[in-house]
Enzyme design. Structure first.
Site, PDB file in Angstrom:
ATOM      1  N   LYS A 170      79.104  25.047 -45.802  1.00  0.00           N
ATOM      2  CA  LYS A 170      79.718  25.475 -47.063  1.00  0.00           C
ATOM      3  C   LYS A 170      80.502  26.791 -47.024  1.00  0.00           C
ATOM      4  O   LYS A 170      81.242  26.983 -47.853  1.00  0.00           O
ATOM      5  CB  LYS A 170      78.435  25.486 -48.161  1.00  0.00           C
ATOM      6  CG  LYS A 170      77.914  24.097 -48.404  1.00  0.00           C
ATOM      7  CD  LYS A 170      76.865  24.153 -49.418  1.00  0.00           C
ATOM      8  CE  LYS A 170      75.561  23.049 -49.210  1.00  0.00           C
ATOM      9  NZ  LYS A 170      74.336  23.730 -49.475  1.00  0.00           N
TER      10      LYS A 170
ATOM     11  N   LYS B 124      73.916  36.180 -42.381  1.00  0.00           N
ATOM     12  CA  LYS B 124      74.360  36.217 -43.780  1.00  0.00           C
ATOM     13  C   LYS B 124      74.529  37.899 -44.093  1.00  0.00           C
ATOM     14  O   LYS B 124      75.319  38.257 -44.711  1.00  0.00           O
ATOM     15  CB  LYS B 124      73.831  35.463 -44.613  1.00  0.00           C
ATOM     16  CG  LYS B 124      73.999  33.841 -44.593  1.00  0.00           C
ATOM     17  CD  LYS B 124      73.355  33.095 -45.684  1.00  0.00           C
ATOM     18  CE  LYS B 124      73.545  31.576 -45.496  1.00  0.00           C
ATOM     19  NZ  LYS B 124      72.933  30.661 -46.555  1.00  0.00           N
TER      20      LYS B 124
ATOM     21  N   LYS C 231      78.578  25.702 -36.629  1.00  0.00           N
ATOM     22  CA  LYS C 231      78.034  24.490 -37.422  1.00  0.00           C
ATOM     23  C   LYS C 231      79.072  24.315 -38.620  1.00  0.00           C
ATOM     24  O   LYS C 231      79.537  25.305 -39.372  1.00  0.00           O
ATOM     25  CB  LYS C 231      76.717  24.655 -37.584  1.00  0.00           C
ATOM     26  CG  LYS C 231      76.286  25.477 -38.683  1.00  0.00           C
ATOM     27  CD  LYS C 231      75.009  25.443 -39.373  1.00  0.00           C
ATOM     28  CE  LYS C 231      75.003  26.509 -40.493  1.00  0.00           C
ATOM     29  NZ  LYS C 231      73.867  26.370 -41.346  1.00  0.00           N
TER      30      LYS C 231
HETATM   31  P1  TYM Z   1      71.297  24.056 -47.126  1.00  0.00           P
HETATM   32  O1  TYM Z   1      71.770  23.829 -48.367  1.00  0.00           O
HETATM   33  O2  TYM Z   1      72.115  24.920 -46.114  1.00  0.00           O
HETATM   34  O3  TYM Z   1      71.470  22.323 -46.325  1.00  0.00           O
HETATM   35  C1  TYM Z   1      70.791  21.404 -46.769  1.00  0.00           C
HETATM   36  C2  TYM Z   1      70.566  20.437 -45.678  1.00  0.00           C
HETATM   37  O4  TYM Z   1      71.689  20.158 -44.873  1.00  0.00           O
HETATM   38  C3  TYM Z   1      71.411  20.394 -43.538  1.00  0.00           C
HETATM   39  N1  TYM Z   1      72.813  21.163 -42.829  1.00  0.00           N
HETATM   40  C4  TYM Z   1      73.188  20.359 -41.672  1.00  0.00           C
HETATM   41  N2  TYM Z   1      72.739  19.368 -40.833  1.00  0.00           N
HETATM   42  C5  TYM Z   1      73.654  19.092 -39.732  1.00  0.00           C
HETATM   43  N3  TYM Z   1      74.753  20.041 -39.437  1.00  0.00           N
HETATM   44  C6  TYM Z   1      75.126  20.814 -40.322  1.00  0.00           C
HETATM   45  N4  TYM Z   1      76.223  21.462 -40.056  1.00  0.00           N
HETATM   46  C7  TYM Z   1      74.300  21.115 -41.520  1.00  0.00           C
HETATM   47  N5  TYM Z   1      74.593  22.094 -42.470  1.00  0.00           N
HETATM   48  C8  TYM Z   1      73.478  21.844 -43.463  1.00  0.00           C
HETATM   49  C9  TYM Z   1      70.440  21.667 -43.419  1.00  0.00           C
HETATM   50  O5  TYM Z   1      69.713  21.619 -42.164  1.00  0.00           O
HETATM   51  C10 TYM Z   1      69.507  21.190 -44.558  1.00  0.00           C
HETATM   52  O6  TYM Z   1      68.375  20.219 -44.062  1.00  0.00           O
HETATM   53  N6  TYM Z   1      67.280  26.692 -47.349  1.00  0.00           N
HETATM   54  C11 TYM Z   1      67.736  25.329 -47.407  1.00  0.00           C
HETATM   55  C12 TYM Z   1      67.237  24.851 -48.511  1.00  0.00           C
HETATM   56  C13 TYM Z   1      65.984  24.657 -49.003  1.00  0.00           C
HETATM   57  C14 TYM Z   1      64.993  23.543 -48.116  1.00  0.00           C
HETATM   58  C15 TYM Z   1      63.953  24.105 -49.006  1.00  0.00           C
HETATM   59  C16 TYM Z   1      65.114  22.771 -47.319  1.00  0.00           C
HETATM   60  C17 TYM Z   1      65.253  25.443 -49.526  1.00  0.00           C
HETATM   61  N7  TYM Z   1      63.908  25.109 -49.870  1.00  0.00           N
HETATM   62  C18 TYM Z   1      62.521  23.682 -48.557  1.00  0.00           C
HETATM   63  C19 TYM Z   1      63.721  22.289 -47.088  1.00  0.00           C
HETATM   64  C20 TYM Z   1      62.769  22.364 -47.582  1.00  0.00           C
HETATM   65  C21 TYM Z   1      69.066  25.244 -47.348  1.00  0.00           C
HETATM   66  O7  TYM Z   1      69.976  26.487 -47.524  1.00  0.00           O
HETATM   67  O8  TYM Z   1      69.852  24.039 -46.731  1.00  0.00           O
END
Ligand code: TYM
Length: 336
Positions: free
Chosen positions: A202, A113, A199
């Site tokens: 968003k 990023k 992958k």
């Molecule tokens: P975020 O918002 O990017 O994604 C949320 C969840 O979706 C999963 N994910 C995917 N799984 C499979 N294939 C994909 N292409 C894909 N894109 C996203 C992510 O692995 C995630 O489980 N930093 C985190 C949010 C967060 C968080 C936390 C998660 C903040 N604090 C504490 C767990 C525990 C994030 O940006 O996820």
């Protein structure tokens, strides 16, 4: 013995897509009867990339409604907003002070990023995984169910907790509990529809790269029609030369609730002309009940507010205890 606890969250930036659903939310729903679940909207994380203040609160509500629409049951789960529980930022600061900078520079998501943001890259993007560690450690979960892309952040969370325990804990009396990641094999890494080696995300500028959970049947049809394939007849899993084929078959497998073996057999002789309409129909049917429920929940703001108010109370009751424990170990005086 009580149930084990799980905790996870999603950033309310942009529309949630099939990767978020298959990598995270669907798994939360599947395991929710066996665990005490804490699920939140990571709205503080949303500011680590340029964000729209006019849309943030609404996006946060939309993600909460999506959790419920996908089947999260409030008898098993607490849903809350990260920024409503100040203990997250409090603990994040304390952890920031014990985290070596080079651990943060090593984070793959930061590097990816940061390249995109160039000279304007903010300190928040670098410190993002420390806030994530605080999100997790406050609730002392046993497991953290996420997609594959979060694995490195969970390893860092464990390293930070272990460092705090080592530096400030007493022998055999750890201050923070080290959680385990819970990453399911199937759906852990849903790939882009326009490039099977990246992958689904968003932040991909192309809308055609992802299927959003709220896409209309026409949009789903259009995206699958335009998605990248290859000129080979007969569809197979796990061919490194055919990442798109593997991804689309995996999507079909999960969305149709079939086994990999059954799908391999069904699609062995198929061409794309036959498979694409099948996947389209399956995706539309799988998302329809979620979409219907989502719209009903969004129409009842009062209900959503009551869910989040109760969620905040339940989350705070746990988070504040952990925060107090950490502050005491670090030598802070208690508020008078
Ligand atoms: P975020 O918002 O990017 O994604 C949320 C969840 O979706 C999963 N994910 C995917 N799984 C499979 N294939 C994909 N292409 C894909 N894109 C996203 C992510 O692995 C995630 O489980 N930093 C985190 C949010 C967060 C968080 C936390 C998660 C903040 N604090 C504490 C767990 C525990 C994030 O940006 O996820």
């Amino acid at each position: 013995m009580g149930k084990q606890r799980v905790l996870s969250g999603i950033q309310p930036t942009g529309d949630l897509h099939l990767g978020n659903y298959l990598g995270a939310i669907r798994n939360w729903v599947e395991i929710q009867r066996d665990y005490d679940s804490f699920l939140f909207m990571a709205d503080l994380h949303a500011m680590t990339v340029p964000h729209d203040p006019a849309a943030l609160a609404e996006s946060t509500y939309k993600v909460a409604a999506t959790y419920l629409a996908c089947g999260i049951d409030l008898d098993c789960a607490t849903i809350f907003v990260q920024s409503h529980v100040p203990a997250h930022t409090d603990l994040s600061w304390l952890l920031t002070c014990i985290t070596p900078l080079n651990w943060l520079y090593d984070m793959v998501q930061y590097r990816e990023k940061a390249i995109k943001q160039g000279e304007n890259v903010g300190a928040g993007l670098l410190c993002y995984p420390v806030l994530q560690a605080a999100d997790i450690l406050l609730y002392e979960p046993d497991k953290v169910p996420v997609g594959e892309d979060q694995k490195q952040h969970l390893e860092l969370t464990r390293d930070i907790a272990a460092r705090l325990n080592y530096q400030f804990g007493k022998e055999n009396q750890p201050i923070l509990k080290l959680p385990d990641p819970m990453i399911r094999k199937e759906g852990a890494r849903v790939m882009s529809l326009t490039d099977g080696t990246r992958k689904m995300s968003k932040s991909d500028p192309s809308e055609l790269s992802r299927i959003n959970l709220l896409d209309s049947p026409e949009e789903i049809q259009h995206k699958i029609k335009r998605c990248k394939t290859d000129p080979i007849r007969g569809l197979t899993f796990d061919d490194p030369e055919r990442p798109e084929c593997n991804n689309l078959l995996t999507l079909y497998t999960i969305l149709s609730n079939q086994t990999k073996e059954a799908v391999a057999e069904e699609c062995r002789e198929m061409g794309w002309g036959q498979f694409k309409p099948l996947l389209t129909e399956t995706a539309i049917a799988a998302l329809k009940p979620i979409q219907d429920k989502y719209h009903a929940i969004m129409a009842d703001k009062g209900y959503l507010e009551s869910v989040l108010r109760q969620g905040r109370e339940q989350a705070e009751a746990i988070a504040n205890v952990t925060l107090a424990k950490v502050k005491s170990a670090l030598g802070y005086s208690t508020p008078l």
